[in-house]
Design an enzyme around this catalytic site. Structure first.
Site, PDB file in Angstrom:
ATOM      1  N   GLY A  46      35.078  33.918  44.660  1.00 36.28           N
ATOM      2  CA  GLY A  46      35.447  32.902  45.631  1.00 36.28           C
ATOM      3  C   GLY A  46      35.369  33.519  47.017  1.00 36.28           C
ATOM      4  CD  GLU A  47      36.371  33.914  52.380  1.00 40.49           C
ATOM      5  OE1 GLU A  47      35.689  34.882  52.780  1.00 40.49           O
ATOM      6  OE2 GLU A  47      37.605  33.859  52.518  1.00 40.49           O
ATOM      7  CB  SER A  48      37.622  38.174  49.118  1.00 41.43           C
ATOM      8  OG  SER A  48      36.994  38.497  50.343  1.00 41.43           O
ATOM      9  CB  CYS A  78      32.335  37.882  43.146  1.00 38.85           C
ATOM     10  SG  CYS A  78      31.486  37.700  44.732  1.00 38.85           S
ATOM     11  NE  ARG A 108      35.817  39.681  52.759  1.00 41.75           N
ATOM     12  CZ  ARG A 108      35.287  38.789  53.580  1.00 41.75           C
ATOM     13  NH1 ARG A 108      34.390  39.174  54.462  1.00 41.75           N
ATOM     14  NH2 ARG A 108      35.657  37.522  53.526  1.00 41.75           N
ATOM     15  CB  ILE A 142      27.330  33.910  45.348  1.00 41.53           C
ATOM     16  CG1 ILE A 142      26.443  33.298  44.265  1.00 41.53           C
ATOM     17  CG2 ILE A 142      27.587  32.900  46.469  1.00 41.53           C
ATOM     18  CD1 ILE A 142      27.070  32.118  43.545  1.00 41.53           C
ATOM     19  NE  ARG A 143      30.073  34.709  52.307  1.00 46.91           N
ATOM     20  CZ  ARG A 143      31.248  34.351  52.822  1.00 46.91           C
ATOM     21  NH1 ARG A 143      31.817  33.227  52.436  1.00 46.91           N
ATOM     22  NH2 ARG A 143      31.856  35.098  53.711  1.00 46.91           N
ATOM     23  CG  HIS A 202      29.739  34.825  40.707  1.00 54.11           C
ATOM     24  ND1 HIS A 202      30.967  34.256  40.945  1.00 54.11           N
ATOM     25  CD2 HIS A 202      29.327  35.333  41.893  1.00 54.11           C
ATOM     26  CE1 HIS A 202      31.292  34.405  42.210  1.00 54.11           C
ATOM     27  NE2 HIS A 202      30.313  35.066  42.813  1.00 54.11           N
ATOM     28  CD  GLU A 204      32.120  33.502  37.578  1.00 57.79           C
ATOM     29  OE1 GLU A 204      32.310  33.382  38.799  1.00 57.79           O
ATOM     30  OE2 GLU A 204      31.871  34.602  37.021  1.00 57.79           O
TER      31      GLU A 204
END
Length: 252
Positions: A46-48, A78, A108, A142-143, A202, A204
């Site tokens: 997600g967005e950490s 991630c 990051r 992803i990022r 990821h 998942e």
């Protein structure tokens, strides 16, 4: 016992769906007391920074650290990998709070912004040996973060080649000698240390559930070891019990 999935933000539904495919119930975790209901935990991508702020708001960090220190299995994907790292670089001003436990340094957003996200085949011999299937796994980045440095007790499960210039730019934030890190021209993207598992990608978001199966087997092994320790402790004197306590992993 059900597997907890931190459900503050990010791809927690996808992890729960993958667990369901394997016949395991995933429980959404949003409050510290909910951790008492599960024996293992997945911290999703997600967005950490957002996840860290929400975790702080719900006062989850003390409970998450205690969960790790108790030796319960935790898998971070991630953003979840960043949470579990002992050190993170390349963060926004002020940084973010970390759970820690994994003896590694994570960069990051090492691979860049959203538009620089990519998929690639990763060599995963340890996963294939344990779970069968092909020797590669489709990594969805992803990022994504990357692991630049690991401690001696960390097992590397997958790495990825990058241009040496990019790696050297990232290594500049570390105390380690640049020439050693740059010569390999690889960054680490999956690790295991005791009860902790971390992936920069990821799993998942793919149809391949082998990483989830791998984590479930880790959970079973930890549970069996705990049962054995209890049995041994029951037949020993107090000094033996103290020795068992001293053998437990210690996290900074």
């Amino acid at each position: 016992m059900a597997v907890g999935v931190l459900a503050l933000q990010g791809s927690f539904n996808e992890h729960i769906a993958a667990l369901r495919k394997l016949g395991v119930k995933g429980v959404e975790i949003r409050k510290p007391e909910q951790l008492e209901q599960v024996g293992s935990l997945i911290i999703p991508g997600g967005e950490s920074t957002t996840m860290a702020k929400l975790a702080e708001y719900h006062n989850l960090f003390p409970a998450l650290r205690e969960f790790v220190k108790l030796g319960k299995p935790v898998w971070g994907t991630c953003a979840g990998l960043i949470f579990l790292a002992n050190k993170a670089v390349g963060q926004k001003t002020g940084g973010q709070e970390l759970v820690g436990g994994l003896d590694c340094t994570v960069h990051r957003n090492f691979f860049g912004s959203q538009i620089q996200s990519f998929e690639t085949e990763l060599s995963v011999p340890e996963l294939a040996a344990k779970e069968g299937g092909p020797e590669t796994f489709r990594g969805v980045f992803i990022r994504a973060p990357a692991i630049l440095e690991v401690g001696p007790k960390v097992e590397v499960l997958a790495d990825y080649p990058v241009p040496s210039g990019k790696l050297l730019d990232s290594i500049s934030a570390l105390e380690a000698p640049q020439e050693n890190a740059g010569s390999e021209k690889k960054v680490i993207v999956a690790v295991k240390q005791g009860n902790l598992l971390g992936t920069a990608f990821h799993p998942e978001l793919t149809a391949d559930t082998r990483w989830h199966s791998y984590f479930l087997k880790m959970t079973s092994e930890v549970r069996e070891e705990a049962s054995s320790s209890i049995s041994v402790a029951g037949g020993e004197d107090t000094s033996s019990n103290e020795q068992l306590g001293n053998d437990l992993p210690i996290y900074q």
